[in-house]
Design a protein around this motif. Structure first.
Motif, PDB file in Angstrom:
ATOM      1  N   ARG A 166      45.599  45.238  26.267  1.00  0.00           N
ATOM      2  CA  ARG A 166      45.451  45.234  27.720  1.00  0.00           C
ATOM      3  C   ARG A 166      44.069  45.811  28.017  1.00  0.00           C
ATOM      4  O   ARG A 166      43.763  46.912  27.604  1.00  0.00           O
ATOM      5  N   PHE A 167      43.252  45.040  28.719  1.00  0.00           N
ATOM      6  CA  PHE A 167      41.874  45.428  28.980  1.00  0.00           C
ATOM      7  C   PHE A 167      41.721  45.837  30.445  1.00  0.00           C
ATOM      8  O   PHE A 167      41.841  44.990  31.338  1.00  0.00           O
ATOM      9  N   PRO A 168      41.445  47.117  30.727  1.00  0.00           N
ATOM     10  CA  PRO A 168      41.164  47.508  32.111  1.00  0.00           C
ATOM     11  C   PRO A 168      39.909  46.792  32.619  1.00  0.00           C
ATOM     12  O   PRO A 168      38.923  46.652  31.888  1.00  0.00           O
ATOM     13  N   VAL A 169      39.978  46.308  33.851  1.00  0.00           N
ATOM     14  CA  VAL A 169      38.859  45.607  34.480  1.00  0.00           C
ATOM     15  C   VAL A 169      38.555  46.256  35.826  1.00  0.00           C
ATOM     16  O   VAL A 169      39.455  46.740  36.514  1.00  0.00           O
ATOM     17  N   PHE A 170      37.281  46.247  36.191  1.00  0.00           N
ATOM     18  CA  PHE A 170      36.824  46.934  37.389  1.00  0.00           C
ATOM     19  C   PHE A 170      35.918  46.023  38.201  1.00  0.00           C
ATOM     20  O   PHE A 170      35.105  45.287  37.637  1.00  0.00           O
ATOM     21  N   PHE A 171      36.074  46.091  39.530  1.00  0.00           N
ATOM     22  CA  PHE A 171      35.367  45.201  40.456  1.00  0.00           C
ATOM     23  C   PHE A 171      34.810  46.006  41.618  1.00  0.00           C
ATOM     24  O   PHE A 171      35.294  47.087  41.927  1.00  0.00           O
ATOM     25  N   LYS A 172      33.840  45.396  42.322  1.00  0.00           N
ATOM     26  CA  LYS A 172      33.304  46.020  43.532  1.00  0.00           C
ATOM     27  C   LYS A 172      33.996  45.520  44.794  1.00  0.00           C
ATOM     28  O   LYS A 172      34.045  46.224  45.783  1.00  0.00           O
ATOM     29  N   ASP A 173      34.504  44.276  44.774  1.00  0.00           N
ATOM     30  CA  ASP A 173      35.169  43.795  45.986  1.00  0.00           C
ATOM     31  C   ASP A 173      36.325  42.855  45.669  1.00  0.00           C
ATOM     32  O   ASP A 173      36.423  42.301  44.578  1.00  0.00           O
ATOM     33  N   GLU A 174      37.176  42.681  46.644  1.00  0.00           N
ATOM     34  CA  GLU A 174      38.417  41.906  46.499  1.00  0.00           C
ATOM     35  C   GLU A 174      38.172  40.408  46.267  1.00  0.00           C
ATOM     36  O   GLU A 174      38.931  39.767  45.558  1.00  0.00           O
ATOM     37  N   GLU A 175      37.135  39.850  46.876  1.00  0.00           N
ATOM     38  CA  GLU A 175      36.870  38.415  46.727  1.00  0.00           C
ATOM     39  C   GLU A 175      36.604  38.024  45.275  1.00  0.00           C
ATOM     40  O   GLU A 175      37.023  36.975  44.832  1.00  0.00           O
ATOM     41  N   ILE A 176      35.902  38.865  44.574  1.00  0.00           N
ATOM     42  CA  ILE A 176      35.594  38.572  43.178  1.00  0.00           C
ATOM     43  C   ILE A 176      36.865  38.568  42.335  1.00  0.00           C
ATOM     44  O   ILE A 176      37.011  37.758  41.421  1.00  0.00           O
TER      45      ILE A 176
END
Length: 176
Positions: free
Chosen positions: A148-158
């Protein structure tokens, strides 16, 4: 031969990468996040590792990519363990990086798609954890915790876009 990676100094890394942190809990606190994992409901028959490799490759097509690659910190015993755990082609890539790659930094721009398989395999098989920073439509993928790879984003659209890519690879991005 040549290196598949272009070295980046730490100050350039910090100026370039928006989704970065030193501690995973800091990432969960400061960024929109989820877990990239196998979608058991998928009809895709690739093995699980191949699904992650396909995801990384599709995301690579849309972004510039930087990775932290800790080969400079590995002793001879560690190198042997890594080589034992990899397929033949990935062994050649690691040996190439050990011979021709820069050993003064941890941060590298990926210059050649062929190393993506190696980076994913290293993390997936828990041989060497590499954080991968995709720039453009920013997403940071952190190591591997029980596939399971944690993933991180700056905004919801992406996130929506990456969920579609994950699904096409037999994966899903679940809430953390």
């Amino acid at each position: 031969m040549r290196s598949y990676l272009e070295p980046i100094k730490e100050d350039v890394f910090k100026e370039t990468v928006n989704i970065r942190f030193n501690d995973i809990n800091q990432g969960f606190s400061n960024f929109i996040n989820g877990i990239l994992e196998v979608d058991e409901k998928s009809s895709i028959e690739d093995d699980f590792e191949e699904r992650f490799i396909n995801f990384y490759k599709k995301v690579y097509e849309k972004n510039e990519v930087i990775t932290d690659f800790y080969l400079k910190d590995i002793d001879e015993t560690g190198v042997l363990k890594i080589l034992e755990g990899l397929d033949y082609q990935d062994r050649l890539i690691i040996l190439n990086e050990l011979k021709y790659g820069d050993k003064t930094t941890l941060y590298f721009k990926i210059k050649d798609e062929n190393i993506i398989r190696t980076i994913v395999s290293l993390s997936f098989r828990e041989l060497l954890f590499c954080t991968t920073y995709f720039l453009g439509k920013d997403i940071t993928i952190w190591g591997n915790y029980s596939r399971r790879f944690p993933v991180f984003f700056k905004d919801e659209e992406i996130i929506k876009e990456y969920k579609i890519i994950a699904k096409s690879c037999g994966l899903k991005i679940s809430d953390y």
